[in-house]
Design an enzyme around this catalytic site. Structure first.
Site, PDB file in Angstrom:
ATOM      1  N   LYS A  12     -17.663 -18.259  23.598  1.00 30.97           N
ATOM      2  CA  LYS A  12     -18.339 -19.010  22.443  1.00 30.97           C
ATOM      3  C   LYS A  12     -18.150 -18.103  21.296  1.00 30.97           C
ATOM      4  O   LYS A  12     -18.761 -16.912  21.243  1.00 30.97           O
ATOM      5  CB  LYS A  12     -19.940 -19.454  22.609  1.00 30.97           C
ATOM      6  CG  LYS A  12     -20.426 -20.035  21.376  1.00 30.97           C
ATOM      7  CD  LYS A  12     -19.855 -21.444  21.280  1.00 30.97           C
ATOM      8  CE  LYS A  12     -20.653 -22.498  22.189  1.00 30.97           C
ATOM      9  NZ  LYS A  12     -19.960 -23.933  21.892  1.00 30.97           N
ATOM     10  N   THR A  57     -19.456 -22.837  27.432  1.00 27.07           N
ATOM     11  CA  THR A  57     -19.473 -21.936  26.169  1.00 27.07           C
ATOM     12  C   THR A  57     -20.964 -22.282  25.541  1.00 27.07           C
ATOM     13  O   THR A  57     -21.701 -21.251  24.913  1.00 27.07           O
ATOM     14  CB  THR A  57     -18.583 -22.153  25.182  1.00 27.07           C
ATOM     15  OG1 THR A  57     -18.624 -23.539  24.820  1.00 27.07           O
ATOM     16  CG2 THR A  57     -17.200 -21.884  25.835  1.00 27.07           C
ATOM     17  N   ARG A 175      -3.551   9.605  -9.720  1.00 37.49           N
ATOM     18  CA  ARG A 175      -3.593   7.938  -9.556  1.00 37.49           C
ATOM     19  C   ARG A 175      -5.043   7.957  -9.146  1.00 37.49           C
ATOM     20  O   ARG A 175      -5.758   8.565  -8.404  1.00 37.49           O
ATOM     21  CB  ARG A 175      -2.580   7.638  -8.629  1.00 37.49           C
ATOM     22  CG  ARG A 175      -2.883   8.174  -6.955  1.00 37.49           C
ATOM     23  CD  ARG A 175      -1.728   7.001  -6.109  1.00 37.49           C
ATOM     24  NE  ARG A 175      -1.947   7.476  -4.889  1.00 37.49           N
ATOM     25  CZ  ARG A 175      -1.400   7.042  -3.844  1.00 37.49           C
ATOM     26  NH1 ARG A 175      -0.482   5.703  -3.972  1.00 37.49           N
ATOM     27  NH2 ARG A 175      -1.524   7.226  -2.526  1.00 37.49           N
ATOM     28  N   GLN A 218      -1.923   7.755   4.317  1.00 42.68           N
ATOM     29  CA  GLN A 218      -1.614   8.367   5.534  1.00 42.68           C
ATOM     30  C   GLN A 218      -2.577   9.588   5.915  1.00 42.68           C
ATOM     31  O   GLN A 218      -2.993   9.878   6.721  1.00 42.68           O
ATOM     32  CB  GLN A 218      -0.378   8.199   5.970  1.00 42.68           C
ATOM     33  CG  GLN A 218       0.483   7.009   6.163  1.00 42.68           C
ATOM     34  CD  GLN A 218       1.015   6.581   4.875  1.00 42.68           C
ATOM     35  OE1 GLN A 218       0.698   7.005   3.829  1.00 42.68           O
ATOM     36  NE2 GLN A 218       2.200   5.605   4.947  1.00 42.68           N
ATOM     37  N   HIS A 246      -4.129  -1.375  -5.050  1.00 47.86           N
ATOM     38  CA  HIS A 246      -3.485  -0.693  -6.191  1.00 47.86           C
ATOM     39  C   HIS A 246      -4.198  -0.606  -7.494  1.00 47.86           C
ATOM     40  O   HIS A 246      -4.746  -1.936  -8.057  1.00 47.86           O
ATOM     41  CB  HIS A 246      -2.184  -1.273  -6.187  1.00 47.86           C
ATOM     42  CG  HIS A 246      -1.128  -0.902  -5.016  1.00 47.86           C
ATOM     43  ND1 HIS A 246      -1.157   0.002  -4.544  1.00 47.86           N
ATOM     44  CD2 HIS A 246      -0.947  -2.052  -4.085  1.00 47.86           C
ATOM     45  CE1 HIS A 246      -0.252  -0.034  -3.425  1.00 47.86           C
ATOM     46  NE2 HIS A 246      -0.267  -1.174  -3.075  1.00 47.86           N
TER      47      HIS A 246
END
Length: 292
Positions: A12, A57, A175, A218, A246
């Site tokens: 469920k 369920t 940035r 990363q 971005h």
């Protein structure tokens, strides 16, 4: 050629349960979304329609509500462990259970500067998560969070990457770095202070994001996972999903205006998607922990 039944499960999904703890006039709220998936001896059910080994369920849904009443909720990892062990240990045909829980945060309203005893507003923060898997012998607990939106307005660079005929992206030494963190961390055992572990793991993720001068998302991902593992010995492995939200510098030269990284266009898609795992080199095998 023989045709056989492969791996399967049923359950469920997304049972919404809100539990109110009443301490006199002061109330506490737990707001959860609980999904259960069970596996076991279900071959006859699939091939012949024999349901004699099936726990409905609807029963699973009712169990979630009943356990909230009978035992309370507490930390979501505790609640998930109780449910998973109940489903497997009480039913001989059920061999494994996976319970996934999302917790939605509420914060207390204030009236005249004082906390309101039973009035709340939904917090606009991340969603806390937990996944508990149990196979009748061992339990695996994975805590986590999703949609934790964080941003560094500087201290992020991106340069030195592969360039081919289709590359148009300009290198940058300054940035905006923004992401919506989804993090999951696997615990080495059940013997854990779940509330403290969650709060401090979350804090280490945030601090690593804020303090890392990033040359790539990363690198930031690794620093976040490393920070948790260095400070939380109960955590064996951290998995992170970081979409790169971005922010592009807007060209204002048509208006004779300079734009020294002050005005940006926030693009929602397409976006870079960075995923990775940081783990101890001697961490135990994850078993069913990541089976979802």
């Amino acid at each position: 050629m023989a045709i056989i039944l492969g791996p399967n499960q049923y359950g469920k999904a997304e049972t919404r349960v809100v539990h109110v703890t009443r301490n006199g006039s002061v109330h506490e709220i737990k707001d959860l979304n609980v999904s259960v998936a069970l596996g076991g001896d279900m071959t006859d059910t699939h091939i012949t329609g024999d349901n004699s080994k099936v726990l409905p369920t609807d029963t699973q849904k009712n169990t979630v509500f009943a356990f909230a009443k009978e035992h309370g909720v507490g930390e979501i990892e505790e609640f998930g462990l109780r449910l998973a062990k109940h489903f497997v240990d009480s039913q001989p045909t059920i061999h494994s259970a996976r319970v996934q829980i999302e917790e939605f945060a509420w914060e207390r309203l204030s009236v005249g500067g004082a906390p309101a005893p039973h009035s709340f507003q939904r917090s606009g923060v991340e969603t806390r998560t937990a996944t508990v898997t149990y196979d009748g012998t061992k339990a695996w607990v994975v805590s986590g969070l999703k949609d934790l939106v964080v941003l560094n307005s500087t201290a992020s660079e991106f340069w030195g990457y592969i360039r081919d005929p289709y590359t148009t992206l300009r290198e940058t030494a300054d940035r905006v770095l923004a992401t919506a963190v989804t993090a999951r961390w696997r615990h080495a055992s059940e013997d854990t202070d779940w509330g403290k572990s969650y709060a401090e793991s979350r804090q280490h993720l945030v601090e690593a994001f804020a303090e890392t001068h990033s040359l790539s998302l990363q690198q930031t991902l690794y620093a976040m996972g490393q920070r948790v593992l260095e400070n939380r010995p109960e955590v064996a492995e951290v998995r992170l999903t970081l979409p790169n939200k971005h922010h592009f510098v807007v060209d204002l030269s048509a208006f004779d205006l300079d734009n020294d990284n002050e005005v940006f266009f926030a693009a929602d898609r397409p976006y870079g998607l960075i995923e990775g795992t940081v783990l101890r080199d001697d961490s135990p095998e994850p078993g069913l922990a990541w089976s979802e």
